[in-house]
Scaffold this active site. Structure first.
Site, PDB file in Angstrom:
ATOM      1  N   TYR A   1       7.518  15.005   2.854  1.00 59.19           N
ATOM      2  CA  TYR A   1       7.263  13.609   3.786  1.00 59.19           C
ATOM      3  C   TYR A   1       8.013  12.548   2.868  1.00 59.19           C
ATOM      4  CZ  TYR A   1       5.890   9.082   4.635  1.00 59.19           C
ATOM      5  OH  TYR A   1       5.889   7.722   4.691  1.00 59.19           O
TER       6      TYR A   1
ATOM      7  N   HIS B   1      12.607   1.562   1.680  1.00 57.07           N
ATOM      8  CA  HIS B   1      12.363   3.047   1.415  1.00 57.07           C
ATOM      9  C   HIS B   1      13.587   3.835   0.709  1.00 57.07           C
ATOM     10  CE1 HIS B   1       8.844   4.085   4.273  1.00 57.07           C
ATOM     11  NE2 HIS B   1       8.730   2.828   3.808  1.00 57.07           N
TER      12      HIS B   1
ATOM     13  N   TRP C   1      -0.517  16.113   6.673  1.00 52.70           N
ATOM     14  CA  TRP C   1       0.765  15.904   6.583  1.00 52.70           C
ATOM     15  C   TRP C   1       0.723  14.370   5.970  1.00 52.70           C
ATOM     16  CZ3 TRP C   1       3.368  11.809   9.039  1.00 52.70           C
ATOM     17  CH2 TRP C   1       4.600  11.870   8.666  1.00 52.70           C
TER      18      TRP C   1
ATOM     19  N   HIS D   1       1.231  -2.026   6.849  1.00 55.00           N
ATOM     20  CA  HIS D   1       2.223  -0.754   7.182  1.00 55.00           C
ATOM     21  C   HIS D   1       3.191  -1.436   8.146  1.00 55.00           C
ATOM     22  CE1 HIS D   1       1.884   3.273   9.813  1.00 55.00           C
ATOM     23  NE2 HIS D   1       2.706   3.400   8.938  1.00 55.00           N
TER      24      HIS D   1
ATOM     25  N   ARG E   1      -3.544  -1.179   3.699  1.00 60.35           N
ATOM     26  CA  ARG E   1      -2.529  -1.151   4.464  1.00 60.35           C
ATOM     27  C   ARG E   1      -2.634  -1.049   5.887  1.00 60.35           C
ATOM     28  NH1 ARG E   1       2.130  -0.234   3.933  1.00 60.35           N
ATOM     29  NH2 ARG E   1       2.644   1.926   4.644  1.00 60.35           N
TER      30      ARG E   1
ATOM     31  N   GLU F   1      -3.003   2.950   6.141  1.00 58.87           N
ATOM     32  CA  GLU F   1      -2.123   2.824   7.583  1.00 58.87           C
ATOM     33  C   GLU F   1      -2.872   3.433   8.748  1.00 58.87           C
ATOM     34  OE1 GLU F   1       1.327   4.487   5.787  1.00 58.87           O
ATOM     35  OE2 GLU F   1       0.912   6.327   6.800  1.00 58.87           O
TER      36      GLU F   1
ATOM     37  N   ASP G   1       7.473   3.204  13.586  1.00 58.01           N
ATOM     38  CA  ASP G   1       6.624   3.420  14.664  1.00 58.01           C
ATOM     39  C   ASP G   1       5.724   2.140  15.113  1.00 58.01           C
ATOM     40  OD1 ASP G   1       5.677   4.787  12.397  1.00 58.01           O
ATOM     41  OD2 ASP G   1       3.785   4.826  13.319  1.00 58.01           O
TER      42      ASP G   1
ATOM     43  N   HIS H   1       0.604  10.330   0.714  1.00 63.83           N
ATOM     44  CA  HIS H   1       0.833  10.693   2.040  1.00 63.83           C
ATOM     45  C   HIS H   1      -0.481  11.736   2.262  1.00 63.83           C
ATOM     46  CE1 HIS H   1       2.327  10.832   6.446  1.00 63.83           C
ATOM     47  NE2 HIS H   1       2.732   9.761   5.844  1.00 63.83           N
TER      48      HIS H   1
ATOM     49  N   ARG I   1      10.147   1.601  -2.381  1.00 64.41           N
ATOM     50  CA  ARG I   1       9.509   2.903  -2.420  1.00 64.41           C
ATOM     51  C   ARG I   1      10.187   3.908  -2.775  1.00 64.41           C
ATOM     52  NH1 ARG I   1       6.301   5.698   2.656  1.00 64.41           N
ATOM     53  NH2 ARG I   1       8.314   6.958   2.809  1.00 64.41           N
TER      54      ARG I   1
ATOM     55  N   ASP J   1       4.489   6.990  -1.990  1.00 64.83           N
ATOM     56  CA  ASP J   1       3.488   7.208  -1.047  1.00 64.83           C
ATOM     57  C   ASP J   1       2.968   8.821  -1.059  1.00 64.83           C
ATOM     58  OD1 ASP J   1       1.634   7.623   1.113  1.00 64.83           O
ATOM     59  OD2 ASP J   1       3.308   6.705   2.488  1.00 64.83           O
TER      60      ASP J   1
ATOM     61  N   GLU K   1       5.811  -3.757   4.164  1.00 63.26           N
ATOM     62  CA  GLU K   1       6.635  -2.635   4.251  1.00 63.26           C
ATOM     63  C   GLU K   1       7.482  -3.058   5.626  1.00 63.26           C
ATOM     64  OE1 GLU K   1       4.720   0.881   5.918  1.00 63.26           O
ATOM     65  OE2 GLU K   1       6.431   2.139   5.066  1.00 63.26           O
TER      66      GLU K   1
ATOM     67  N   GLU L   1       0.375   5.062  -3.000  1.00 64.33           N
ATOM     68  CA  GLU L   1      -0.487   4.963  -1.810  1.00 64.33           C
ATOM     69  C   GLU L   1      -0.969   6.409  -1.243  1.00 64.33           C
ATOM     70  OE1 GLU L   1       2.744   3.774   1.007  1.00 64.33           O
ATOM     71  OE2 GLU L   1       1.289   4.560   2.802  1.00 64.33           O
TER      72      GLU L   1
ATOM     73  N   ASN M   1       1.883   6.618  17.375  1.00 64.41           N
ATOM     74  CA  ASN M   1       2.932   7.828  17.187  1.00 64.41           C
ATOM     75  C   ASN M   1       2.563   9.123  17.603  1.00 64.41           C
ATOM     76  OD1 ASN M   1       5.330   8.413  16.435  1.00 64.41           O
ATOM     77  ND2 ASN M   1       5.123   8.153  14.140  1.00 64.41           N
TER      78      ASN M   1
HETATM   79  O1  KDG Z   1       3.310   7.145  12.318  1.00 64.46           O
HETATM   80  C1  KDG Z   1       3.177   7.857  10.789  1.00 64.46           C
HETATM   81  C2  KDG Z   1       4.185   6.954  10.006  1.00 64.46           C
HETATM   82  O2  KDG Z   1       3.957   5.760  10.238  1.00 64.46           O
HETATM   83  C3  KDG Z   1       3.773   7.078   8.442  1.00 64.46           C
HETATM   84  O3  KDG Z   1       4.025   8.316   8.037  1.00 64.46           O
HETATM   85  C4  KDG Z   1       4.423   6.198   7.837  1.00 64.46           C
HETATM   86  O4  KDG Z   1       3.340   6.768   5.723  1.00 64.46           O
HETATM   87  C5  KDG Z   1       4.044   6.041   6.353  1.00 64.46           C
HETATM   88  C6  KDG Z   1       4.302   4.893   5.641  1.00 64.46           C
HETATM   89  O5  KDG Z   1       3.917   4.503   4.390  1.00 64.46           O
HETATM   90  O6  KDG Z   1       5.265   3.998   6.096  1.00 64.46           O
HETATM   91 MG    MG Z   2       2.102   5.585   4.239  1.00 63.56          MG
END
Ligand code: KDG
Ligand code: MG
Length: 402
Positions: free
Chosen positions: A159, A122, A402, A312, A283, A262, A316, A212, A147, A210, A339, A236, A37
């Site tokens: 996010y 999600h 991020w 994961h 993940r 991930e 993407d 993140h 989630r 998550d 997921e 997560e 990605n």
């Molecule tokens: O490319 C980044 C995403 O795959 C990611 O941000 C998604 O954190 C993510 C998730 O748990 O699916």
């Molecule tokens: Mg994630």
């Protein structure tokens, strides 16, 4: 059998995907996903300029040797570009082997260990009330695991929160968008979401969250501790994991199960996390983790330490990765959860597939190989469009994770 050619296709049916197609002298071809990605063209170049010339003439049956050739043989190991490229080759070769033997990949991995793959969806909303409704929508659709991500008052964009209810696509066309962040506001708000979710939906639904990569280990420990009464399935990416020892701090303070990985690309990213039992779910998936070949070994290693998988499965990962992941998921003994972020209609049309979703579960199908195809003509109608994941700044402008 010999590999006669290989081609890389970069297309954008709703979002960018990089697809590797390996051709053989017996008319069988295999498909791999090489999507990274926001860095798609780097992997396309790695494959075109450095991998494909070495693939021609090799026997596609020798999957392990080919994997070692591109991992050890390159001298330069690891890294997301390298490992995504190697993953695409590996998955395409498993696809060829399955087609050549007229059997689904799961049969080559030891057969089925379960009948279906539990997925999580999600749910998200701009605030707690909206997120609670969104979770309810998933429960109505038959999901047993959801989630939950919520917008935070005082933070413009967070996010995991999107306007679209069934899709979440963080990559945006053009240059990276900027998002903002406040750990204090987040930590004060999120536990209330899970408290209210348990009040509304009881204990039957598995709830995931998550973070993140936004927290330090001690902040993650606080969050995990405050979420304990609501019995999350997992928390997560509580903290970035370059420093694997950081998870010792989280683990000392909380029984909330932890998931991470991930963005890992080899077992070396999680050796300590697994062997010290610092996490509960890994993940990593077949697209970033080097393919099915190393992922089988990593899963076996994780199994020794009570760690389960939680691959994961964001948008993407192309349907090719989903196809391959489901064969992996259904075969390994220590599968945890998968997921599942849905792809758009355009994406599904470009990648016709045999896997199917039904009321909270995915089924890999019985087609030979991984069961996912690629419509080149249709893909050509969707040329690559530059797109990036967002970057993130604290409210005072400091760059953050991020
Ligand atoms: O490319 C980044 C995403 O795959 C990611 O941000 C998604 O954190 C993510 C998730 O748990 O699916
Ligand atoms: Mg994630």
């Amino acid at each position: 059998m010999k590999i006669t050619d290989a081609k890389v296709f970069v297309c954008s049916p709703g979002r960018n995907f990089v697809t590797l197609k390996i051709y053989t002298d017996q008319g069988i071809y295999g498909l791999g996903d090489a999507t990274l990605n926001g860095r798609e063209l780097a992997v396309a170049s790695y494959l075109n300029d450095h991998v494909i010339p070495c693939l021609i003439g090799r026997d596609p049956a020798d999957i392990e040797d080919t994997w070692q050739y591109f991992y050890r043989g390159a001298y330069w190991r690891k890294g997301p570009v390298t490992m995504t490229a190697i993953s695409a080759v590996d998955v395409a070769l498993w696809d060829i082997k399955g087609k050549a033997l007229n059997t689904p990949i799961y049969n080559l991995l030891g057969g089925k260990s379960r009948t279906k793959i539990t997925v999580y969806g999600h749910a998200n909303g701009r605030d707690i009330a909206e997120t609670i409704d969104a979770v309810g929508g998933y429960i109505e659709q038959g999901y047993v695991s959801v989630r939950a991500q919520t917008g935070i008052p005082g933070i413009a964009s967070v996010y995991g929160v999107s306007k679209d209810k069934l899709f979440y696509e963080p990559a945006k066309k053009g240059l990276p968008p900027e998002e903002s962040w406040s750990t204090e506001k987040y930590l004060n708000y999120v536990p209330k979401l899970f408290e209210q979710l348990r009040v509304k939906y009881g204990t039957d639904v598995n709830l995931l969250h998550d973070a993140h990569h936004r927290l330090t280990p001690i902040q993650a420990a606080r969050l995990g501790k405050e979420l304990e009464p609501y019995h999350l399935f997992w928390l997560e990416d509580a903290t970035p994991a370059e420093l694997q020892e950081g998870f010792r701090i989280i683990r000392q303070h909380t029984t909330t199960p932890l998931a991470v990985g991930e963005i890992f690309d080899t077992v070396w990213d999680c050796k300590l996390l697994i062997s010290e039992q610092l996490i509960d779910y890994l993940r990593m998936e077949v697209c970033r983790g080097g393919g099915i070949t190393p992922m089988k070994k990593i899963a076996a290693f994780a199994d020794m330490f009570h760690v389960q998988t939680g691959c994961h499965g964001a948008t993407d990962m192309s349907p090719v990765t989903f196809g391959a992941s489901l064969h992996f998921d259904i075969s390994i003994p220590n599968f945890g959860i998968q997921e599942y972020m849905r792809h758009t209609e355009e994406t599904n049309a470009v990648f016709p597939h045999h896997y199917r979703f039904d009321r909270g579960f995915l089924y890999p199908g019985d087609a030979p190989g991984h069961g996912v195809d690629f419509d080149e003509k249709l893909a050509a109608k969707y040329p690559y469009e530059r797109a990036y994941l967002p970057v993130n700044r604290k409210l005072d402008g400091t760059m953050w994770n991020w």
